[in-house]
Structure formats: structure tokens, C-alpha cells
Design a protein around this motif. Structure first.
Motif: not given
Length: 207
Positions: A133, A170, A175, A197
Motif C-alpha cells: 500500500d 492491501y 488498486l 480502500l
């Protein structure tokens, strides 16, 4: 001269000396007496300002030798804040909130400055599981090309990690979607995915 002005003047003077004399990490700076004479202020004011700079990790005093420029790559200040200041719950919350706000502003900068090729390179790193991250956001910071932003974010990140704040999970899938939204230059979608997120969806009004 007010203490704050003394401090700022000393910082300015040191910066000018470092530039003019091409000083680097490990080099000695003028003594309290010399600084006092150059700035025309009391030695006690100089001493207090130097103590503040030493706390920040910018200089170090060696007994019997003098004061030297430090390489501000370590995390002494981070450790200090983690041990004392950031034990306060309000301070911890402020760090989390500020880091989130900075990352959202970072995404806005990237939307304006990044080209598709740069973002596809980051997407490839995510796909190959080469970024965690922090590394993901640092790659975006490099694209944003703002040195001060980078320094502040790195310090906040270290504060965050030093006191074991809310563990960042993560989430590779988000992402991927975040990168795609940046490529599409869709700000609303980008920020919405960022909130997912960081689990901020239920408090979007604050951000």
C-alpha cells in the motif's frame, strides 16, 4: 526580536550558509557565539533555536566538538512522537485523518499530471504484486512531482506506522480499479474508490 523570528532567521541563515559553503551531512556549522554575532541576537535565543533544530533531527551536537549537519534520513523524530506525543488518541486520529486527506489531494494531482504510460507501469507492478500500500502511493507521489508533498507524506506515513495505527489491508482489486479510474481521468470514481480502500464510505462528508 521575537523568539519565533529568531528561530526563522537562524534557519534562514543556516540554509544560506549550507548553500554558499556547499556544506553537506557531517559538516560543522558556526558556534552559538558566531551565530549570535551574525544575527545580532542573544546566545540564549540561538541556543533554544538550535535545540529545536536538533529535536527535528536536522543538526546534532557532539560534546567538545561542536554542532554538525545531520542527514535527515532516519526516524528519530518519528520514534520520539510515537513514544510520547502520539500515545494521545486524538493525535492518532489526526494523523490518520491528515494522511487520508493528503492522499486524496495526491490523487487529484495525479489526475492532472499523469500520463497513461506512467499509470500502466504502476498497474503492472500491482499485477505482479511488487507494491504494498505505501509503495503504491509513493509511486503516485513520484508522478505528482511535488517534493514538499512527498516529504510531508513520508513523515506522516512513518508516524502512522511507528505507533501501529489502523492496519492497512492491501486490496489489490481496489488498486486495479483505482488505477483504471486515474487513467480514465474520472475524479469522482477515483475518490470513491479511495474511500473504499480506506473504509471511508460511511463518512464521505468529512472528505
Amino acid at each position: 526580536m521575537e523568539n519565533t523570528k529568531v528561530y526563522l532567521e537562524i534557519v534562514k541563515q543556516l540554509r544560506e550558509m549550507i548553500s554558499a559553503d556547499k556544506l553537506k551531512s557531517g559538516d560543522k556549522i558556526p558556534s552559538e557565539r558566531e551565530l549570535s554575532e551574525r544575527l545580532n541576537v542573544g546566545r540564549s535565543s540561538v541556543r533554544e533555536a538550535l535545540r529545536a533544530l536538533e529535536l527535528l533531527g536536522l543538526i546534532e551536537t557532539r560534546r567538545g566538538e561542536g554542532t554538525f549537519i545531520r542527514d535527515f534520513q532516519g526516524n528519530q523524530l518519528v520514534q520520539l512522537l510515537g513514544t510520547f506525543i502520539l500515545q494521545d488518541e486524538k493525535a492518532k486520529h489526526d494523523v490518520i485523518e491528515t494522511k487520508n486527506l493528503m492522499e486524496m489531494d495526491l490523487l487529484r494531482l495525479v489526475l492532472k499530471r499523469a500520463d497513461k504510460k506512467e499509470l500502466l507501469q504502476i498497474r503492472n507492478l500491482v499485477e505482479n504484486e511488487q507494491l504494498n500500500d505505501d509503495q503504491f502511493f509513493y509511486q503516485l507521489i513520484k508522478i505528482a512531482d511535488n517534493y514538499l508533498f512527498s516529504r510531508i507524506w513520508l513523515v506522516l506515513k512513518d508516524y502512522y506506522n511507528s505507533v501501529h495505527l489502523e492496519k492497512v489491508v492491501y486490496n489489490r482489486n481496489i488498486l486495479f480499479l483505482l488505477i483504471d479510474a486515474l487513467i480514465e481521468k474520472d475524479e469522482e470514481k477515483t475518490l470513491s474508490l479511495y474511500r473504499q480502500l480506506r473504509n471511508l464510505s460511511i463518512i464521505t462528508d468529512k472528505y
